[in-house]
Design a protein around this motif. Structure first.
Motif, PDB file in Angstrom:
ATOM      1  N   THR A  30      35.342  13.854  46.265  1.00 50.18           N
ATOM      2  CA  THR A  30      36.408  13.058  46.709  1.00 50.18           C
ATOM      3  C   THR A  30      37.557  14.307  46.541  1.00 50.18           C
ATOM      4  N   PRO A  31      38.488  14.327  47.567  1.00 50.02           N
ATOM      5  CA  PRO A  31      39.522  15.762  47.359  1.00 50.02           C
ATOM      6  C   PRO A  31      40.127  15.702  46.310  1.00 50.02           C
ATOM      7  N   LEU A  32      40.745  14.618  45.665  1.00 53.49           N
ATOM      8  CA  LEU A  32      41.444  14.520  44.369  1.00 53.49           C
ATOM      9  C   LEU A  32      40.800  15.153  43.319  1.00 53.49           C
ATOM     10  N   GLU A  33      39.448  14.646  43.088  1.00 54.38           N
ATOM     11  CA  GLU A  33      38.420  15.109  42.037  1.00 54.38           C
ATOM     12  C   GLU A  33      38.175  16.538  42.055  1.00 54.38           C
ATOM     13  N   CYS A  34      38.113  16.958  43.339  1.00 52.62           N
ATOM     14  CA  CYS A  34      37.601  18.224  43.509  1.00 52.62           C
ATOM     15  C   CYS A  34      38.879  18.921  43.191  1.00 52.62           C
ATOM     16  N   LEU A  35      39.856  18.671  43.221  1.00 45.92           N
ATOM     17  CA  LEU A  35      41.233  19.495  42.904  1.00 45.92           C
ATOM     18  C   LEU A  35      41.417  19.424  41.421  1.00 45.92           C
ATOM     19  N   ALA A  36      41.246  18.349  40.895  1.00 45.26           N
ATOM     20  CA  ALA A  36      41.450  18.152  39.310  1.00 45.26           C
ATOM     21  C   ALA A  36      40.018  18.883  38.525  1.00 45.26           C
ATOM     22  N   ARG A  37      38.946  19.132  39.172  1.00 46.51           N
ATOM     23  CA  ARG A  37      38.023  19.928  38.442  1.00 46.51           C
ATOM     24  C   ARG A  37      38.207  21.426  38.598  1.00 46.51           C
ATOM     25  N   VAL A  38      38.838  21.820  39.660  1.00 42.88           N
ATOM     26  CA  VAL A  38      39.124  23.463  39.800  1.00 42.88           C
ATOM     27  C   VAL A  38      40.567  23.711  38.773  1.00 42.88           C
ATOM     28  N   HIS A  39      41.364  22.673  38.945  1.00 44.09           N
ATOM     29  CA  HIS A  39      42.400  22.814  37.756  1.00 44.09           C
ATOM     30  C   HIS A  39      41.978  22.957  36.542  1.00 44.09           C
ATOM     31  N   ALA A  40      41.088  22.244  35.728  1.00 41.23           N
ATOM     32  CA  ALA A  40      40.536  22.175  34.679  1.00 41.23           C
ATOM     33  C   ALA A  40      39.757  23.677  34.430  1.00 41.23           C
ATOM     34  N   LEU A  41      39.190  24.071  35.397  1.00 42.52           N
ATOM     35  CA  LEU A  41      38.327  25.488  35.231  1.00 42.52           C
ATOM     36  C   LEU A  41      39.458  26.488  35.354  1.00 42.52           C
ATOM     37  N   ILE A  42      40.449  26.392  35.996  1.00 41.54           N
ATOM     38  CA  ILE A  42      41.413  27.354  36.173  1.00 41.54           C
ATOM     39  C   ILE A  42      42.063  27.614  34.470  1.00 41.54           C
ATOM     40  N   LEU A  43      42.178  26.359  33.750  1.00 40.54           N
ATOM     41  CA  LEU A  43      42.907  26.477  32.662  1.00 40.54           C
ATOM     42  C   LEU A  43      41.872  27.154  31.765  1.00 40.54           C
ATOM     43  N   TYR A  44      40.545  26.574  31.825  1.00 37.89           N
ATOM     44  CA  TYR A  44      39.651  27.128  30.732  1.00 37.89           C
ATOM     45  C   TYR A  44      39.187  28.231  31.005  1.00 37.89           C
ATOM     46  N   GLN A  45      38.921  28.610  31.989  1.00 37.40           N
ATOM     47  CA  GLN A  45      38.524  30.374  32.470  1.00 37.40           C
ATOM     48  C   GLN A  45      39.694  31.197  31.938  1.00 37.40           C
ATOM     49  N   THR A  46      40.841  30.902  32.244  1.00 35.77           N
ATOM     50  CA  THR A  46      41.915  31.626  31.733  1.00 35.77           C
ATOM     51  C   THR A  46      42.027  31.881  30.115  1.00 35.77           C
ATOM     52  N   ILE A  47      41.952  30.811  29.430  1.00 35.54           N
ATOM     53  CA  ILE A  47      41.816  30.704  28.065  1.00 35.54           C
ATOM     54  C   ILE A  47      40.594  31.654  27.613  1.00 35.54           C
ATOM     55  N   ARG A  48      39.599  31.437  28.235  1.00 41.40           N
ATOM     56  CA  ARG A  48      38.359  32.344  27.693  1.00 41.40           C
ATOM     57  C   ARG A  48      38.387  33.635  28.267  1.00 41.40           C
ATOM     58  N   LEU A  49      38.627  33.881  29.379  1.00 42.45           N
ATOM     59  CA  LEU A  49      38.580  35.370  30.065  1.00 42.45           C
ATOM     60  C   LEU A  49      39.499  36.370  28.919  1.00 42.45           C
TER      61      LEU A  49
END
Length: 235
Positions: A30-49
């Motif tokens: 679903t579109p909203l779940e896809c958006l939420a998944r990318v939002h979460a990954l942006i945050l986690y990837q930024t923290i870890r990178l």
């Protein structure tokens, strides 16, 4: 934000546990779940990178293929911005006598109603901004890795994708506020990171936070600060 030398290992462990759970989950449809998944990954990837812990950075690099795939999945749900279609929907909405109803923001794919144009615009604009920010993060990672022969075509690999710059559209709290802002305020569609029209015709109040971020990324902070000052404002 509460991380310190005492709890650093515990915080890192919690982050990695949550990332592992996210990466193990299936790519949503679903579109909203896809958006939420990318939002979460942006945050986690930024923290870890950008973590001082080399193991966190290595873990983030290993997750990059999943991040890319999630961004690609989101792109499939987001059409190119269409000013003509948006204009027609706003005018149709204004032609209705009842503009007081509130939309359900959780249902961008709901049947057509007078307010759906606003719900859909919020989702699509959020997704467009997310896609651009994701690709900026990926490019930053590539630069940090020392990948050679990188080029910036202003498109971030997204063809004719763009986003709207209008603090009034973005800040609208109701469909009627959105429609009024569309009719009365300046609206700019930035494609291929070309800010020429905006720099010529906009005033600082037209530009929201995301617009400022992209302007600085493309033009440099000194040039953007000077533009704001010439217009009588502070960046």
């Amino acid at each position: 934000m509460a991380r310190n030398t005492t709890n650093s290992r515990t915080v890192g462990s919690i982050i990695e546990s949550r990332v592992a759970e996210l990466l193990a989950s299936a790519q949503p449809d679903t579109p909203l779940e896809c958006l939420a998944r990318v939002h979460a990954l942006i945050l986690y990837q930024t923290i870890r990178l950008f973590d001082d812990d080399i193991s966190a950075r290595m873990a983030a690099e290993l997750a990059m293929p999943v991040f890319r795939a999630s961004v690609s999945a989101l792109v499939r749900h987001v059409p190119l911005p269409d000013p003509v279609s948006l204009s027609n929907m706003v005018l149709q909405y204004l032609s209705k006598s009842d503009i007081s109803a509130q939309p359900n923001l959780s249902m961008p794919d709901s049947p057509n109603t007078d307010e759906d144009f606003w719900c859909r615009w919020i989702f699509e604009e959020s997704a467009r901004r997310t896609i651009f920010l994701s690709n900026f993060l990926i490019r930053i990672w590539e630069i940090l890795r020392g990948i050679e022969n990188l080029e910036c075509d202003g498109k971030l690999g997204l063809g004719a994708y763009g986003w709207y710059v209008s603090s009034y559209l973005w800040g609208a709290q109701t469909p009627s506020e959105f429609a009024a802002a569309y009719i009365e305020k300046n609206i700019f569609l930035v494609k291929d990171l070309d800010f020429t029209e905006l720099l010529t015709h906009a005033v600082p109040q037209d530009v929201d936070v995301f617009g400022k971020m992209m302007m600085v990324s493309r033009l440099g902070i000194e040039a953007v600060r000077e533009w704001f000052e010439v217009k009588g404002a502070i960046l």
